[in-house]
Design an enzyme around this catalytic site. Structure first.
Site, mmCIF file in Angstrom:
data_model
loop_
_atom_site.group_PDB
_atom_site.id
_atom_site.type_symbol
_atom_site.label_atom_id
_atom_site.label_comp_id
_atom_site.label_asym_id
_atom_site.label_seq_id
_atom_site.Cartn_x
_atom_site.Cartn_y
_atom_site.Cartn_z
ATOM 1 N N HIS A 8 -53.014 66.074 54.454
ATOM 2 C CA HIS A 8 -52.200 64.943 54.045
ATOM 3 C C HIS A 8 -51.800 64.085 55.238
ATOM 4 C CE1 HIS A 8 -51.790 66.359 49.928
ATOM 5 N NE2 HIS A 8 -51.636 67.569 50.420
ATOM 6 N N LYS B 210 -46.966 65.587 43.563
ATOM 7 C CA LYS B 210 -47.866 64.538 44.041
ATOM 8 C C LYS B 210 -48.823 64.097 42.942
ATOM 9 C CE LYS B 210 -48.805 66.738 48.169
ATOM 10 N NZ LYS B 210 -47.659 67.491 48.670
ATOM 11 N N ARG C 36 -49.096 77.928 44.581
ATOM 12 C CA ARG C 36 -48.371 77.425 45.745
ATOM 13 C C ARG C 36 -47.050 78.175 45.839
ATOM 14 N NH1 ARG C 36 -49.143 71.689 43.166
ATOM 15 N NH2 ARG C 36 -49.757 73.067 41.480
ATOM 16 N N SER D 41 -47.467 73.230 49.880
ATOM 17 C CA SER D 41 -48.015 71.950 50.296
ATOM 18 C C SER D 41 -46.912 71.122 50.938
ATOM 19 C CB SER D 41 -48.548 71.206 49.066
ATOM 20 O OG SER D 41 -49.045 69.960 49.444
ATOM 21 N N CYS E 243 -79.161 81.616 47.056
ATOM 22 C CA CYS E 243 -78.403 80.825 46.083
ATOM 23 C C CYS E 243 -79.146 79.519 45.881
ATOM 24 C CB CYS E 243 -76.998 80.565 46.607
ATOM 25 S SG CYS E 243 -76.098 79.295 45.708
ATOM 26 N N CYS F 277 -78.622 76.937 43.828
ATOM 27 C CA CYS F 277 -77.902 75.677 43.633
ATOM 28 C C CYS F 277 -77.390 75.127 44.955
ATOM 29 C CB CYS F 277 -76.734 75.858 42.670
ATOM 30 S SG CYS F 277 -77.205 76.480 41.048
#
Lengths: 424, 496, 127
Positions: free
Chosen positions: B53, B254, B315, B352, B415, B417
């Site tokens: 952020h 947020k 969180r 956060s 893998c 993908c």
């Protein structure tokens, strides 16, 4: 030893790829290569150890490995190159192929014609947004099948199966055979999505309960699945409060649909049909990119391997001819459209001259089951081009209709044909 | 074990604990980092929105604001030293309709107060040009140029691995139980794997930081409330949003984002549901519906048909009042050496923007220790660089070719993908912090995160893990003991 | 003797007709619900001597896979299926296995052989 340039490269050695490679070679392509990501040929057939394969092709009831073995043996006699345990990383629209493997390292190859035969993948719990925890013990039916039949390990002791597709029902029987308990098969739709035959010989025979209009509401258990909560679904596909039931189990198997595997097609610039999830193809199984062909479950999900083989043969023949003559369409083509109660029609596009050579097979799936006599009708606007009677139609079973050579004149007048399935 | 005495024990190897370990590993200290789970970073650190952020969001004057802005600025250097994926591509707070547009300026002012550089308010047309998929009713956006995205687990593993290489001892499956006290002084901890003595203990227990501090008799009123956030992940071949899009924030959250990730997938989420169970990462129908509604408000063209995964993260929301009594805020970080006991660095409520703040928190811990009289002497051989291991899918064809020529196991794709190779998997199994479970390999290599969600690779990874660890496939787990994939051989003779 | 109605689903073809079979003791009196004659044959067979083809796997020593898929050469009586599975569980083959190899001869005295569905090559020393 690999060559730098091939006439035909086939990506995928399942039933479609094997048939395409064999037929390409027989049609006259000199250098043919099959690229397969597994360590052996045969694709998913090797883990489909049950019978029911080959009734159309060989008029015999074969197991999956046996069906595959026939093509593997035929391929072995034809001097077709194979690259196993290899991954095609990228394909360009000019048919430049990037492949990597432990045995041959990173190689770049060119080919005159390319056949895409990557098959399909299973829908996962994420694609149906199944709520609950994320423990060990949630498997797609195919992954569980691989563990049980090839790797030699059981992924659980007590199972609930979501989805009444064929793989789910076949796994229910298979797990029962190996001493596991299958508590229940749940199906969100009001009808069976696999073949009735499998319902009888996989579920009924072993008293495994099937609940239509039911789904998994949530998965319970932090490390390993401890239970699932089932719920009944109403006519609008909404869960009905109060019908929840907790079913203790250690494994949830998902048999909730297959999706054509087209990441490479996309990289090659091949146009994809959002309905089938596979490439748009013409009656030669050629995609929107000249020289790139596609066959089998990569195009649309088939119900029987025999049809996959047939598509592979058709595709291999045309790919070889393209490689040899580089012939092009003159552009006089008619589009095939899905009409009433039809989800899609393969091929998507038909060369108007193709009927001069032979009748053309149209294959489709219906949207809803009709348990009564129906007409399958090919229409040019309001004009009926041809029709065929069926005793019933079900989404789980493909519908086939031949567009006969007698339709040649009607097709010349059309820019678009639609196919519909209506009650008689 | 009890006769060995550490200088510092760090409880919890999430992003905060790992970052503290990494910054402390610079000094001549004997450090033990313990983690209750089978792998590091399995909590809040690895299941989040993956955003660094800018720092306009936290209330000015709080530790959250301070740590966020300082931490954000440390990420370029840190990503360079530790070789994790970090892209400073900026983020957008998107206003839909005129009423929301008015709120952008107050958000910008808050950012300025927090010391956030590089914020610009864009009009609707500007935003549409930058993100053509945006809701056409967009009226503008706050563009914070310092916002970034990262691979959050990549940050944790990079920091922890650098710490380990610089001498920190990591013990997983080791859960704190209690402190060993000598009067007011903490002299060690009890764990499920025995007692460990230490001069200092750092509480970076994340979700359980309240429990740890309560054991020391601290802040009895402090409580961590898990706040669940659910997400959808989309197929990168089908849906491409190239930006980080926030809605205008509400008083509590947020809001629900539509954002790209460093792996190229678009994700949407999270919601914010307060729950009781600190381990409940289940996804719910209601939660998924909620984030879907929020996301289509920003980008109406999203389609659930292309969802390839859903997940939930927790969180650790705290209730600590801001240390500055003039700032009325009661969800601040705790970063302190409390006076009530000796030998504890107490961290709590690091939700956060905890990931963004983590390097700043680590530096603050170093300062606190210095302030407490620790004579931190630098190691002459401290190596701040952690080399990244090859990531096949991110390479150019020529690089792939050279990699395979050097080691053929990188030629075997496991893998399909995400194009993860056997070489990468084997390297992670034998790395300084070894990956011993399927999920551990998944977090490190991003294997199994694509369309087929492990359907293809799982049997192969189980086989490779069994081979490399020298155990039976029956012992291989998804995420630690109790999550074994397989129960017995198919042809077990025991079957009745 | 009393008549009794039994419900069956015909599995001869994918259509899966729902049959109502009227029986008197062992004798089928009447079959209804079938769309073709094969339904009658199915009902008679299913009620007298129901049989199924069985496919499973058997252990292999030294092969590229630890198991080989096998099948019964022809359908075996339904009540014997789990006995057959128990027999198969006892067996361990040694690679290489060839497609069509007889894995168990005359299994459970049924006169039916259990055969290998495919080749399982021996694991090469180098790999």
């Amino acid at each position: 030893m690999l060559k730098k340039k091939y006439d035909v490269i086939v990506i995928g050695a399942g039933p479609a790829g094997l048939a395409a490679a064999i037929e390409a070679k027989k049609t006259g392509a000199q250098d043919v290569l099959v690229i397969e990501r597994a360590q052996e040929l045969g694709g998913i057939l090797q883990q489909c150890i049950h019978n029911g394969f080959g009734l159309q092709t060989f008029k015999k009831d074969l197991t999956g490995p046996t069906y595959a073995q026939r093509f593997i043996d035929e391929l072995a006699g034809l001097h077709v190159d194979t690259l196993l345990d290899a991954m095609a990383l990228n394909v360009t629209s000019e048919r430049h192929v990037y492949v990597t493997s432990q045995s041959s390292g990173f190689v770049e190859l060119d080919t005159r014609a390319l056949v895409l035969a990557m098959g399909c993948r299973e829908r996962t719990r994420a694609q149906i947004a199944l709520p609950g925890t994320r423990p060990a013990g949630v498997y797609t039916a195919g992954t569980a099948q691989r563990f049980v039949n090839i790797e030699g390990f059981m992924p659980g002791k007590c199972f609930v199966i979501l989805g009444s597709g064929d793989i789910g029902m076949i796994m229910a029987r298979r797990l029962t055979f190996e001493g596991a308990k299958v508590e229940r098969v749940l199906e969100i739709m009001p009808f069976l999505t696999g073949l009735t035959r499998n319902y009888v010989q996989c579920l009924l025979d072993y008293d495994i309960p099937l609940q239509l209009h039911h789904t998994v509401k949530r998965i319970i258990g932090n490390d390993r699945v401890e239970a699932i909560e089932s719920v009944q679904i109403d006519e609008h596909r909404q869960p009905m409060p109060g019908t929840e039931e907790t079913i203790p189990c250690d494994t949830l198997l998902l048999s909730v649909g297959l999706i054509p595997e087209n990441e490479l097609s996309r990289k090659a610039g091949v146009a994809l049909d959002p309905v089938t999830g596979g490439p748009f193809v013409d009656e030669e199984m050629q995609t929107s990119v000249p020289g790139i062909f596609a066959a089998g479950n990569v195009v649309h999900v088939y119900d029987l391997v025999d049809w996959v083989t047939q598509a592979g043969l058709l595709c291999g023949r045309n790919a070889a001819q393209y490689a040899i003559t580089a012939r092009k369409h003159d552009g006089r083509r008619v589009r095939m459209k899905a009409g009433e109660n039809v989800r899609y029609v393969i091929p998507h596009i038909l060369d108007k001259e193709s009927l001069a050579e032979s009748a053309q097979l149209l294959q489709m799936r219906v949207t809803l089951p009709i348990e009564a006599p129906v007409w399958v009708e090919v229409m040019n606007g309001e004009e009926r081009v041809t029709r065929k009677a069926e005793l019933y139609v079900r989404p789980g079973e493909m519908v086939n209709i031949d567009l006969p050579q007698s339709a040649y004149d009607a097709v010349q007048r059309a820019s678009e044909l639609s196919v519909r399935v209506v009650r008689r | 074990m009890a006769d060995k005495k550490y200088d510092v024990i760090i409880i919890g190897a999430g992003v905060v604990g790992s970052m503290v370990a990494r910054f402390l590993s610079r000094y001549k200290l004997d450090i033990l980092l313990i983690e209750k789970d089978s792998d590091i970073g399995m909590g809040a650190s690895s299941a989040n929105t993956a955003i660094i952020h800018a720092g306009y969001d936290p209330k000015p004057g709080t530790l959250k604001a301070e740590m966020n802005v300082v931490g954000n600025q440390m990420f370029d250097q840190l990503a360079g030293e530790l070789n994790f994926t970090f892209e400073r591509r900026g983020d957008y707070v998107v206003a839909i309709g005129q009423e929301e547009f008015g709120k952008l300026e107050s958000l910008r002012q808050q950012g300025l107060e927090n010391g956030v550089p590089g914020m610009v308010i864009l009009n609707g047309a500007d935003v549409r040009r930058r993100e053509p998929n945006i809701n056409p009713e967009v009226s503008g956006a706050l563009w914070a140029t310092t916002g970034g995205i990262c691979d959050p687990f990549g940050v944790v593993i990079a920091a922890a691995e650098n710490a380990v290489v610089n001498g920190v001892t990591l013990m997983t499956d080791t859960a704190f139980q209690d402190f060993i006290m000598d009067g007011k002084r903490i002299v060690g901890i009890k764990t499920n794997r025995g007692d460990f003595m230490s001069r200092w203990v750092v509480n970076s227990a994340g979700m359980y930081s309240d429990m740890v501090m309560h054991k020391a008799g601290l802040r009895p009123e402090f409580k961590i409330t898990p706040r669940k956030g659910e997400y959808y992940v989309f197929d990168k071949a089908e849906i491409t949003i190239n930006n980080v899009l926030f809605p205008v924030p509400s008083a509590t959250s947020k809001g629900i984002l539509v954002t790209t990730t460093v792996h190229g997938n678009t994700i949407i989420g999270p919601n914010a549901l307060e729950i009781d169970d600190k381990e409940d990462r289940s996804i719910t129908r209601e939660g998924l519906d909620e984030i879907w509604q929020g996301a289509v408000n920003l980008v109406p063209s999203l389609s659930l048909r292309y969802s390839i995964a859903e997940f939930a993260g927790l969180r650790p929301g705290g209730n600590a009042p801001c240390a500055n009594p003039d700032v009325k805020y009661n969800k601040d970080f705790i970063i302190e050496i409390p006076k009530e006991v000796e030998g504890l660095v107490n961290l709590g409520g690091i939700e956060s923007p905890g990931l963004s703040s983590s390097p700043a928190i680590a530096v603050r811990v170093v300062e606190l220790l210095k302030g407490a009289g620790e004579n931190l002497e630098e190691k002459p051989d401290w190596n701040p660089i952690r080399k990244a291991r090859p990531r096949f899918r991110d390479m150019l064809p020529i690089e792939q070719k050279l990699l395979i020529e050097n080691d053929l196991s990188y030629g075997r794709v496991i893998c399909r993908c995400e194009n993860v190779t056997e070489g990468e998997i084997v390297a992670e199994i034998h790395a300084p912090i070894p990956a011993r479970t399927y999920d551990a390999i998944k977090r490190r290599t991003w294997l199994g995160t694509g369309r087929c969600q492990g359907g293809f690779d799982t049997p192969r990874v189980v086989e490779i893990l069994a081979r490399e660890l020298g155990v039976s496939p029956l012992e291989i787990t998804k995420k630690g003991k109790g999550s074994e994939f397989l129960v017995r051989p198919t042809k077990d003779k025991e079957v009745e | 003797m009393t008549q009794e109605q039994k419900k069956l689903i015909c599995i001869t073809c994918p259509r899966g007709c729902a049959l109502v079979v009227t029986v008197e003791g062992e004798t089928v009196i009447k079959t209804e619900g079938n769309s073709c004659k094969r339904g009658v044959d199915y009902a008679t067979g299913e009620l007298k001597d129901p049989r199924r083809m069985v496919t499973t796997t058997v252990r292999v020593k030294g092969g590229v896979h630890p198991l080989a898929p096998v099948y019964t050469e022809s359908p075996i009586p339904k009540p014997r299926i789990f006995d057959l599975l128990a027999e198969v569980r006892k067996i361990e083959l040694t690679a290489p296995v060839k497609f069509g190899d007889v894995v168990i001869e005359n299994v459970l005295g049924t006169g039916i052989n259990v055969l290998a569905s495919r080749n399982i090559p021996a694991k090469s020393e180098t790999s």
